[in-house]
Design a protein around this motif. Structure first.
Motif, PDB file in Angstrom:
ATOM      1  N   UNK A   1       0.764  -1.218  -0.298  1.00 36.38           N
ATOM      2  CA  UNK A   1      -0.092  -0.374  -0.021  1.00 36.38           C
ATOM      3  C   UNK A   1       0.965   0.973  -0.020  1.00 36.38           C
ATOM      4  N   UNK A   2       0.513   2.384  -0.152  1.00 36.16           N
ATOM      5  CA  UNK A   2       1.094   4.435  -0.037  1.00 36.16           C
ATOM      6  C   UNK A   2       2.242   3.839   1.336  1.00 36.16           C
ATOM      7  N   UNK A   3       2.006   2.787   2.447  1.00 37.76           N
ATOM      8  CA  UNK A   3       3.007   3.071   3.864  1.00 37.76           C
ATOM      9  C   UNK A   3       4.433   2.677   2.941  1.00 37.76           C
ATOM     10  N   UNK A   4       3.877   1.622   1.461  1.00 38.78           N
ATOM     11  CA  UNK A   4       5.448   1.542   0.868  1.00 38.78           C
ATOM     12  C   UNK A   4       6.437   2.911   1.570  1.00 38.78           C
ATOM     13  N   UNK A   5       5.859   4.150   0.588  1.00 39.50           N
ATOM     14  CA  UNK A   5       6.350   5.022   0.591  1.00 39.50           C
ATOM     15  C   UNK A   5       6.102   5.939   1.310  1.00 39.50           C
ATOM     16  N   UNK A   6       6.260   6.094   2.616  1.00 34.44           N
ATOM     17  CA  UNK A   6       6.545   6.088   3.965  1.00 34.44           C
ATOM     18  C   UNK A   6       8.023   5.771   4.681  1.00 34.44           C
ATOM     19  N   UNK A   7       7.809   4.065   4.300  1.00 32.72           N
ATOM     20  CA  UNK A   7       8.778   3.550   5.315  1.00 32.72           C
ATOM     21  C   UNK A   7       9.996   4.084   5.494  1.00 32.72           C
ATOM     22  N   UNK A   8      10.932   4.582   4.436  1.00 30.86           N
ATOM     23  CA  UNK A   8      11.940   4.937   4.133  1.00 30.86           C
ATOM     24  C   UNK A   8      12.396   6.427   4.750  1.00 30.86           C
ATOM     25  N   UNK A   9      11.190   6.922   5.262  1.00 28.62           N
ATOM     26  CA  UNK A   9      11.226   8.302   5.926  1.00 28.62           C
ATOM     27  C   UNK A   9      10.901   7.911   7.294  1.00 28.62           C
ATOM     28  N   UNK A  10      10.101   7.760   7.839  1.00 25.56           N
ATOM     29  CA  UNK A  10      10.472   6.559   8.941  1.00 25.56           C
ATOM     30  C   UNK A  10      11.310   5.744  10.215  1.00 25.56           C
ATOM     31  N   UNK A  11      11.708   5.173   8.671  1.00 23.59           N
ATOM     32  CA  UNK A  11      12.841   3.916   9.583  1.00 23.59           C
ATOM     33  C   UNK A  11      14.475   4.473   8.523  1.00 23.59           C
ATOM     34  N   UNK A  12      15.081   4.813   9.450  1.00 26.05           N
ATOM     35  CA  UNK A  12      16.135   5.484   8.529  1.00 26.05           C
ATOM     36  C   UNK A  12      17.185   3.874   8.326  1.00 26.05           C
ATOM     37  N   UNK A  13      16.856   2.710   9.235  1.00 29.17           N
ATOM     38  CA  UNK A  13      17.818   1.855   9.483  1.00 29.17           C
ATOM     39  C   UNK A  13      16.484   0.892   8.745  1.00 29.17           C
ATOM     40  N   UNK A  14      16.079   0.812   7.239  1.00 31.32           N
ATOM     41  CA  UNK A  14      15.625  -0.005   7.167  1.00 31.32           C
ATOM     42  C   UNK A  14      16.339  -1.532   6.559  1.00 31.32           C
ATOM     43  N   UNK A  15      15.947  -2.576   6.303  1.00 30.88           N
ATOM     44  CA  UNK A  15      16.836  -3.558   6.048  1.00 30.88           C
ATOM     45  C   UNK A  15      16.253  -3.852   4.615  1.00 30.88           C
ATOM     46  N   UNK A  16      16.012  -3.220   3.791  1.00 29.68           N
ATOM     47  CA  UNK A  16      15.843  -3.403   2.067  1.00 29.68           C
ATOM     48  C   UNK A  16      15.897  -2.012   1.572  1.00 29.68           C
ATOM     49  N   UNK A  17      15.652  -1.915   0.540  1.00 28.78           N
ATOM     50  CA  UNK A  17      15.726  -0.683   0.171  1.00 28.78           C
ATOM     51  C   UNK A  17      14.815  -0.221  -1.302  1.00 28.78           C
ATOM     52  N   UNK A  18      13.830   0.524  -0.834  1.00 26.23           N
ATOM     53  CA  UNK A  18      12.793   0.636  -1.463  1.00 26.23           C
ATOM     54  C   UNK A  18      12.195   1.144  -3.231  1.00 26.23           C
ATOM     55  N   UNK A  19      13.730   1.307  -4.004  1.00 26.11           N
ATOM     56  CA  UNK A  19      14.141   1.603  -5.129  1.00 26.11           C
ATOM     57  C   UNK A  19      14.861   0.076  -6.107  1.00 26.11           C
ATOM     58  N   UNK A  20      15.752   0.076  -4.655  1.00 28.33           N
ATOM     59  CA  UNK A  20      16.368  -1.091  -5.879  1.00 28.33           C
ATOM     60  C   UNK A  20      16.436  -2.607  -5.029  1.00 28.33           C
ATOM     61  N   UNK A  21      15.627  -3.191  -4.472  1.00 29.00           N
ATOM     62  CA  UNK A  21      15.232  -4.512  -3.987  1.00 29.00           C
ATOM     63  C   UNK A  21      13.496  -4.848  -4.382  1.00 29.00           C
ATOM     64  N   UNK A  22      13.060  -3.917  -5.021  1.00 27.69           N
ATOM     65  CA  UNK A  22      11.687  -4.484  -5.953  1.00 27.69           C
ATOM     66  C   UNK A  22      11.571  -3.962  -7.643  1.00 27.69           C
ATOM     67  N   UNK A  23      11.071  -4.957  -7.795  1.00 29.15           N
ATOM     68  CA  UNK A  23      10.241  -4.821  -9.571  1.00 29.15           C
ATOM     69  C   UNK A  23       8.812  -4.675  -9.132  1.00 29.15           C
ATOM     70  N   UNK A  24       9.088  -3.435  -9.866  1.00 24.11           N
ATOM     71  CA  UNK A  24       6.617  -3.207  -9.719  1.00 24.11           C
ATOM     72  C   UNK A  24       6.486  -3.809 -10.773  1.00 24.11           C
TER      73      UNK A  24
END
Length: 333
Positions: A104-127
């Protein structure tokens, strides 16, 4: 000599016609995989619990894909940590075309909320495809003393911290929709996280929470049955399913706009031919008159975008919400 590696072959560096032949061969491997796919059950992981919008549209889509592709599409709920647990699970899954993420749209919120995410929202997924777009709806019980959004804000300002808003979890789309509302209206709302969108509705109905910023499909039937009262929708235009409910902008809060969405992604490295094939199937499903009608009945707008279109949308949404979170000073509880 330099070694060039490919999932199916290892060869010495080539030039000219030999290199062209190799590249064509690689394309052929992807095409062959897509022609056979799917050969077994496919998992669609949702990073939230049952009953919320992600779960609703994942199951609607899974049923249609199972019928058209002749293999079972299984919806698997993996809630937790504001959707990041289930999202990370898919980021680490084999990129073989048998695990996808319905997010959901929460995917777009996570980088701003979690500075130490254990995945890269851009590089780790194919849309793969954006499936639908939806507005958020500010709801309260019919007995709530405020009859409109202006009255709600006035009451919230008079009772700082006493207005409780439920969400599907810390960092969820509902959480951020509420946090942004508090920042825009200068109200101090208290966030109460639950496990999934369905639980938030139960919380408001039972009086555990004052309000919730649900996506429309989770509360539409309750609004129509007069069990919940809708004060406003979050989009710039009124929702066709609730034409009598004003927007927050119409209600005097011109800086409050939040658009919910649900979309399908795959682990990075999933064969492009499979991504393209599934994207086309999603578009076909969302154009199906029966599925389209059921989607509109839920208050959502069917989309079914192509991978490149969804990629652009996600990148822009990530940039937008990271900026909003930073400028509004929104932090997790």
């Amino acid at each position: 000599m330099k070694t060039v590696r490919h999932p199916a072959v290892t060869v010495r560096a080539l030039t000219g016609a030999a290199l062209v032949a190799l590249l064509l061969g690689m394309t052929g491997i992807d095409d062959a995989a897509a022609q056979k796919w799917p050969e077994k059950a496919v998992r669609i992981v949702t990073p939230f619990g049952p009953g919320g919008g992600t779960d609703i549209f994942a199951r609607l889509l899974a049923q249609q894909l199972s019928e058209t592709l002749g293999q079972t599409f299984i919806v698997e709920n993996r809630p937790g940590a504001g959707s990041t647990l289930g999202t990370e699970h898919v980021a680490r899954a084999p990129a073989d075309g048998y695990t996808f993420l319905m997010t959901s749209a929460s995917f777009s919120f996570s980088p701003g909320l979690y500075p130490k995410l254990r995945y890269d929202s851009v590089k780790d997924f194919a849309r793969v495809s954006q499936v639908v777009q939806v507005p958020f709806v500010v709801t309260v019980l019919p007995t709530f003393p405020a009859k409109d959004l202006q009255g709600f804000v006035k009451l919230a300002r008079a009772r700082p911290g006493e207005v409780l808003y439920a969400s599907a979890g810390a960092g969820s789309a509902m959480h951020l929709a509420g946090a942004l509302f508090g920042a825009v209206t200068r109200t101090q709302l208290t966030h109460v996280p639950y496990k999934g969108g369905g639980a938030t509705t139960t919380a408001v109905l039972g009086g555990e929470a004052t309000t919730a910023f649900n996506t429309i499909e989770t509360v539409l039937s309750l609004i129509r049955a007069n069990r919940l009262r809708a004060l406003a929708v979050s989009t710039r235009e009124r929702a066709p399913a609730l034409p009598g409910v004003p927007t927050a902008i119409e209600s005097g809060f011109r800086d409050y706009e939040a658009v919910g969405w649900f979309g399908l992604m795959a682990p990075a490295g999933t064969p492009p031919a499979i991504v393209e094939q599934l994207s086309a199937e999603v578009a076909r499903a969302m154009a199906n008159p029966t599925i389209r009608e059921r989607t509109l009945e839920q208050g959502a707008t069917p989309v079914g975008s192509k991978p490149a279109e969804f990629e652009r949308f996600v990148r822009e949404d990530l940039t937008k919400w990271t900026r909003i979170i930073r400028e509004a000073g929104i932090k997790l509880d």
